[in-house]
Write a protein that holds these residues in place. Structure first.
Motif, PDB file in Angstrom:
ATOM      1  N   LEU A 127      33.793  29.974  29.244  1.00  0.00           N
ATOM      2  CA  LEU A 127      33.222  29.692  27.939  1.00  0.00           C
ATOM      3  C   LEU A 127      32.541  30.974  27.588  1.00  0.00           C
ATOM      4  O   LEU A 127      32.042  31.964  28.417  1.00  0.00           O
ATOM      5  N   GLY A 128      32.099  31.139  26.299  1.00  0.00           N
ATOM      6  CA  GLY A 128      31.604  32.451  25.739  1.00  0.00           C
ATOM      7  C   GLY A 128      32.664  33.358  25.362  1.00  0.00           C
ATOM      8  O   GLY A 128      33.792  32.729  24.928  1.00  0.00           O
ATOM      9  N   LEU A 143      23.143  27.800  26.427  1.00  0.00           N
ATOM     10  CA  LEU A 143      23.888  29.295  26.611  1.00  0.00           C
ATOM     11  C   LEU A 143      23.394  29.264  28.071  1.00  0.00           C
ATOM     12  O   LEU A 143      22.646  28.588  28.753  1.00  0.00           O
ATOM     13  N   THR A 200      37.844  27.035  20.231  1.00  0.00           N
ATOM     14  CA  THR A 200      37.751  28.280  20.072  1.00  0.00           C
ATOM     15  C   THR A 200      37.158  28.519  18.722  1.00  0.00           C
ATOM     16  O   THR A 200      37.731  27.927  17.689  1.00  0.00           O
ATOM     17  N   VAL A 239      25.297  26.220  18.818  1.00  0.00           N
ATOM     18  CA  VAL A 239      25.096  26.182  20.227  1.00  0.00           C
ATOM     19  C   VAL A 239      23.588  26.697  20.067  1.00  0.00           C
ATOM     20  O   VAL A 239      23.174  27.719  19.920  1.00  0.00           O
ATOM     21  N   SER A 244      28.227  23.579  23.661  1.00  0.00           N
ATOM     22  CA  SER A 244      27.542  24.479  24.779  1.00  0.00           C
ATOM     23  C   SER A 244      28.380  25.904  25.198  1.00  0.00           C
ATOM     24  O   SER A 244      29.536  25.694  25.057  1.00  0.00           O
ATOM     25  N   MET A 245      27.813  26.726  25.776  1.00  0.00           N
ATOM     26  CA  MET A 245      28.538  27.959  26.257  1.00  0.00           C
ATOM     27  C   MET A 245      27.810  28.349  27.326  1.00  0.00           C
ATOM     28  O   MET A 245      27.152  29.549  27.744  1.00  0.00           O
ATOM     29  N   VAL A 293      34.669  33.148  20.703  1.00  0.00           N
ATOM     30  CA  VAL A 293      34.288  32.414  21.834  1.00  0.00           C
ATOM     31  C   VAL A 293      34.774  31.239  22.194  1.00  0.00           C
ATOM     32  O   VAL A 293      35.489  30.375  20.996  1.00  0.00           O
ATOM     33  N   ASN A 294      34.833  30.696  23.205  1.00  0.00           N
ATOM     34  CA  ASN A 294      35.166  29.230  23.870  1.00  0.00           C
ATOM     35  C   ASN A 294      33.912  28.593  23.886  1.00  0.00           C
ATOM     36  O   ASN A 294      33.118  29.028  24.391  1.00  0.00           O
ATOM     37  N   LEU A 295      33.888  27.462  23.357  1.00  0.00           N
ATOM     38  CA  LEU A 295      32.731  26.531  23.550  1.00  0.00           C
ATOM     39  C   LEU A 295      33.189  25.071  23.839  1.00  0.00           C
ATOM     40  O   LEU A 295      34.475  24.731  23.403  1.00  0.00           O
ATOM     41  N   ARG A 296      32.282  24.349  24.482  1.00  0.00           N
ATOM     42  CA  ARG A 296      32.573  22.739  24.698  1.00  0.00           C
ATOM     43  C   ARG A 296      31.751  21.868  23.902  1.00  0.00           C
ATOM     44  O   ARG A 296      30.498  22.118  23.756  1.00  0.00           O
TER      45      ARG A 296
END
Length: 128
Positions: A122-123, A48, A20, A43, A116-117, A78-81
């Protein structure tokens, strides 16, 4: 002889980990994310959600769906990987090497994360 004590925190998320952060800045190339202690997360626009567009007037990304518009405004949590790590050698350079590189040389950070989101969850944290 005196002793020294210190604490050290190591931040190195693994590939695929969900973390996060907060949107720091949006450009047409993508979104820069920060945590409270690490600022070099990026990102790219290719990572996206499908349907994301850069709004030049607002200087932000927006994800347009059939139901709504979701904005990646500065300060959005945001959550992202984590997709990749980027390492850049920070070896010192001598005067001759520095002069050859000139002012055009871009300083690269020693460690950066590409993320990435583009998946559900995610996002923006408040979207889900």
């Amino acid at each position: 002889m005196s002793s020294v004590q210190f604490r050290m925190i190591v931040f190195r998320p693994f590939k695929g980990e969900i973390i996060t952060g907060t949107v720091q800045k949006c450009t047409s190339a993508g979104i820069r994310i920060t945590t409270q202690f690490f600022d070099d997360i990026f990102v790219p626009q290719t990572m996206l959600f499908e349907g994301c567009e850069f709004d030049e007037a607002e200087k932000t990304w927006v994800w347009r769906t059939e139901e709504s518009e979701l904005w990646f405004d500065e300060g959005t949590v945001v959550n992202l990987r984590v997709e990749a790590e980027k390492w850049h050698d920070q070896a010192p350079k001598g005067p001759a090497e520095t002069a050859e590189a000139g002012a055009e040389a871009e300083r690269k950070v020693p460690y950066a994360i590409e993320a990435s989101m583009a998946e559900a969850g995610l996002g923006g944290v408040e979207w889900w």
